[in-house]
Design an enzyme around this catalytic site. Structure first.
Site, PDB file in Angstrom:
ATOM      1  N   TYR A 181      51.697  28.133  40.885  1.00  0.00           N
ATOM      2  CA  TYR A 181      51.037  29.193  40.130  1.00  0.00           C
ATOM      3  C   TYR A 181      50.235  30.110  41.232  1.00  0.00           C
ATOM      4  O   TYR A 181      49.375  29.694  41.582  1.00  0.00           O
ATOM      5  CB  TYR A 181      50.208  28.848  39.185  1.00  0.00           C
ATOM      6  CG  TYR A 181      49.723  29.748  38.331  1.00  0.00           C
ATOM      7  CD1 TYR A 181      50.403  30.386  37.272  1.00  0.00           C
ATOM      8  CD2 TYR A 181      48.353  30.427  38.434  1.00  0.00           C
ATOM      9  CE1 TYR A 181      50.153  31.559  36.572  1.00  0.00           C
ATOM     10  CE2 TYR A 181      48.049  31.354  37.773  1.00  0.00           C
ATOM     11  CZ  TYR A 181      48.679  32.058  36.741  1.00  0.00           C
ATOM     12  OH  TYR A 181      48.300  33.039  36.144  1.00  0.00           O
ATOM     13  N   TYR A 224      58.628  35.295  34.730  1.00  0.00           N
ATOM     14  CA  TYR A 224      57.125  34.696  34.735  1.00  0.00           C
ATOM     15  C   TYR A 224      56.922  33.686  33.876  1.00  0.00           C
ATOM     16  O   TYR A 224      57.178  33.782  32.666  1.00  0.00           O
ATOM     17  CB  TYR A 224      56.213  35.977  34.668  1.00  0.00           C
ATOM     18  CG  TYR A 224      54.770  35.474  34.880  1.00  0.00           C
ATOM     19  CD1 TYR A 224      54.287  35.989  36.186  1.00  0.00           C
ATOM     20  CD2 TYR A 224      53.763  34.890  34.119  1.00  0.00           C
ATOM     21  CE1 TYR A 224      53.035  35.716  36.549  1.00  0.00           C
ATOM     22  CE2 TYR A 224      52.552  34.723  34.532  1.00  0.00           C
ATOM     23  CZ  TYR A 224      52.119  34.885  35.937  1.00  0.00           C
ATOM     24  OH  TYR A 224      50.998  34.627  36.140  1.00  0.00           O
TER      25      TYR A 224
END
Lengths: 319, 391
Positions: free
Chosen positions: B343, B293
């Site tokens: 994103y 991440y």
């Protein structure tokens, strides 16, 4: 003004609706890097797409562009407007308002719409019409009329760059302090965003309002805790009191905030996690020194200050 | 004791929508498109879906999504909280439902107009009325109100403790960008960058600059999770969930755990890593590639340490050796990551991890990818999973 006089006046002003203020007129100078740089500096806009030629050459556009919000800049008459402004439909309308006592002027709305970018070298043409004139309105400033002009911008190829509508209130100034004060009160300066206050934190912020930074303490096991919580994590007691911090601290970490700049906050702005002498950590601002002087391990001393019209906050200075 | 769900749930289909800065469609449309795409990838009809899992932050009601897709009824829905911490958290929900028989075919999804709608970079504000408004109140008045600013506070201290410099941040951002250059759905498709451009970019919150920060994207991603038996009948080779875990740690706050004895740390991810390794019977040596991440470049480094690919303070050298690159020890964020692809709150990362195990990545490493790691956002309650080929 009698109803008849008002009717006669309104017939005159409404005749201006739809009249051209100017035909498509070229700006004195083409779009140019110098003006763009001045504008970007004044506005604090550091977008490299406007000012950094080297960067822009590698970007998708391959060149710098003018900030779209500069649309209205190019066709400004400049300093000569004070002495040499030619008469046009807009100035005639303004004169008419003035002649009937509507001497007050207040710009109320500007709205821009963009269709195409302009780049250095482009020539900007502006055409303007009087788009709309409102009914008579009773405002806090006094009785008046809103009138709106719409400017349409195009480039040397006749392509439409954008539009700007500008709404102005022409009014009879009133000697009404109460009304004026009420109106001024609406022109609020933005402040920092305060914390919401609830059961578990309201008391802490109320103490700050009185100039004190408190640390919650478990009545049973004496453990200090911050931020305040309803139960002690050590012994599960819900009984607590608090002690006042001396605000002696050490910076554990810090960051200078650059972007986005939030309305109501003063920049440069440094936030830090500070370990208080009592042992708990608190987040606050470090002020009173250059942002680059703030470092981990720095000793700081706090005090509660009025930071803006609405907020009292602890702020820390180099010790 | 760690629950054993190893290989009891399998990813059978994955998909992303088109990623953009202005989708021009509703978030519901993005969710439906993503799930339909995942169904097509699995070779199933949406009516075979009987469960759904997503983020508490997702605006799409499961029943609305089900109606849009023509799913029929559902026997399971579950949501995971804490922003990007829910990336593998939503997969976790699906794995639990499938492995216990509560549902047979669960669609995991996340869909957002993250650029044209609400932008995370605009920060939290006084207008929020959620239960954690009080929490944000400890930071808002001081101006500490964007994700970048919270991460910056951790990063500054972590750099001081470890001596790791921005050279390592640049390597993370650059390795990721080089992958995006080959991905037509990536924000930075075809657009490389160099150190000078990285250093010259706008400052956000010291020490973070623009290219240390992720995209804001309109788009959706979805995963179909089902049983091994059903997965074997589907179109593509199944990708099994070898291990998955969620974790929060003591004194956890959302992005602002500044009150721990040492706060430049992510103990919650260390717990998740330990549990995933234990559940899967695997070690860091078994992990061939990773999707870590990357809301911000330094958080990739912290996670490399938390998952034991190297020791504390060694992640700088680890990445500077080229570990994240195509031929490196741990090819990482091969889709371009959230820094350079899109994103989608980490769910596009699960899509990519699945593709890596299938051998379908646009930047497929030359070596065999038996196992790929995928993680959730950090600074918040978090989690991770190891995916592997279905036997």
């Amino acid at each position: 003004m009698t109803p008849e006089e008002q009717k006669a006046f309104e017939d005159k002003i409404y005749a201006f609706k739809g009249r051209k203020v100017c035909e498509a007129t070229p700006a004195k100078d083409p779009v140019n890097a110098t003006m763009i740089r001045h504008w970007a500096e004044a506005m604090g806009d550091t977008n490299p797409a406007y000012t950094n030629t080297e960067w822009a050459e590698k970007s998708a556009r391959g060149k710098t562009i003018a900030p779209p919000a500069m649309l209205y800049v190019w066709n400004q008459q400049g300093i000569t407007a004070a002495s040499e402004r030619a008469s046009n439909a807009q100035s005639e309308l303004v004169q008419l308002f003035n002649d009937y006592g509507f001497t007050g002027v207040l710009g109320t709305n500007v709205k821009q719409e963009y269709f195409k970018e302009a780049a250095p070298g482009d020539q900007v043409f502006m055409e303007m019409v009087i788009d709309n004139i409102s009914e008579r309105k009773n405002t806090a400033r006094g009785a008046g009329y809103f009138h709106e002009t719409v400017a349409t911008f195009s480039n040397q190829s006749g392509e439409k760059l954008g539009t700007q509508s500008f709404r102005v209130l022409k009014f009879i100034p009133q000697d009404q302090p109460a009304a004026a004060a009420a109106d001024d009160a609406r022109l609020e300066v933005p402040t920092r965003i305060p914390s919401p206050r609830g059961h578990d934190n309201g008391w802490w912020w109320e103490a700050v309002d009185k100039g004190k930074v408190m640390i919650q303490r478990c009545s049973n096991c004496q453990t200090l805790r911050h931020p305040p919580r309803p139960m002690c994590g050590e012994c599960q007691s819900m009984e607590w009191d608090s002690v006042e911090s001396k605000l002696d601290g050490e910076v554990l970490s810090h960051t200078e905030l650059h972007h986005p700049k939030i309305p109501g906050y003063q920049y440069p702005l440094v936030c830090a996690v500070i370990k208080l002498g009592e042992g708990t950590n608190i987040v606050s601002n470090v002020v009173g020194c250059e942002p680059s002087d703030v470092h981990i391990g720095m000793r700081v001393k706090g005090k509660v200050e009025q930071v803006d019209e609405k907020n009292m906050l602890p702020q820390f200075y180099p010790a | 004791m760690v629950a054993n769900i190893k290989d009891k749930a399998v990813i059978a289909g994955v998909a992303n929508t088109k990623f953009s800065k202005d989708s021009g469609v509703s978030e519901l449309s993005l969710a439906a498109q993503a799930i339909k795409g995942a169904c097509d990838d699995a070779g199933i009809h949406p009516s075979e879906i009987d469960g759904m899992a997503t983020f508490t932050m997702d605006t799409n009601d499961e029943i609305e999504v089900a109606r849009a897709l023509g799913c029929g009824g559902l026997t399971f829905w579950g949501r995971s909280h804490y922003g990007g911490g829910a990336a593998t958290g939503s997969l976790h929900q699906a794995v639990m439902a499938v492995s216990t028989g509560m549902a047979e075919c669960v669609a995991v999804f996340r869909a957002l107009n993250g650029r044209s709608g609400h932008r995370f970079s605009s920060g939290v504000s006084g207008a929020i009325t959620t239960a954690d408004a009080i929490h944000w109140g400890w930071y808002m008045p001081y101006g500490l109100l964007t994700p970048a600013s919270w991460v910056a506070m951790f990063t500054q201290r972590w750099m001081k403790l470890t001596g790791i410099s921005k050279d390592a941040f640049y390597e993370v951002a650059h390795a990721t960008r080089e992958y995006a250059v080959n991905n037509p759905n990536a924000a930075f498709y075809g657009r490389s960058f160099d150190r000078a451009e990285y250093d010259a970019a706008r400052k956000i919150a010291d020490p973070l600059q623009l290219f240390d920060c992720c995209q804001e994207t309109d788009g959706g991603s979805a995963i179909i999770v089902t049983t091994p038996e059903r997965a074997r009948d589907m179109k593509k080779p199944g990708v099994a969930v070898r291990g998955i875990a969620q974790a929060s740690a003591p004194d956890q706050e959302q992005m602002t755990s500044f009150y721990r004895e040492e706060f430049a740390a992510i103990p919650e991810m260390e717990i998740a890593a330990k549990n995933v390794y234990e559940m899967s019977g695997l070690t860091p040596d078994d992990v061939d590639a990773a999707v870590i991440y990357d809301a911000f470049s330094p958080i990739v480094l912290w996670q490399i340490e938390a998952w034991n690919f190297c020791g504390f303070g060694e992640s700088g050298d680890f990445v500077l050796d080229g570990a994240l690159r195509p031929g490196g020890r741990l090819p990482c964020n091969t889709h371009g990551g959230q820094l350079s692809e899109a994103y989608i709150h980490g769910v596009n990362g699960i899509v990519e991890a699945t593709r890596l195990v299938r051998g379908e990545s646009l930047n497929q490493p030359k070596k065999n990818i038996e196992h790929a790691l995928v993680t959730s956002g950090v600074g918040i309650p978090t989690g991770g999973a190891i995916l592997g080929k279905l036997d």
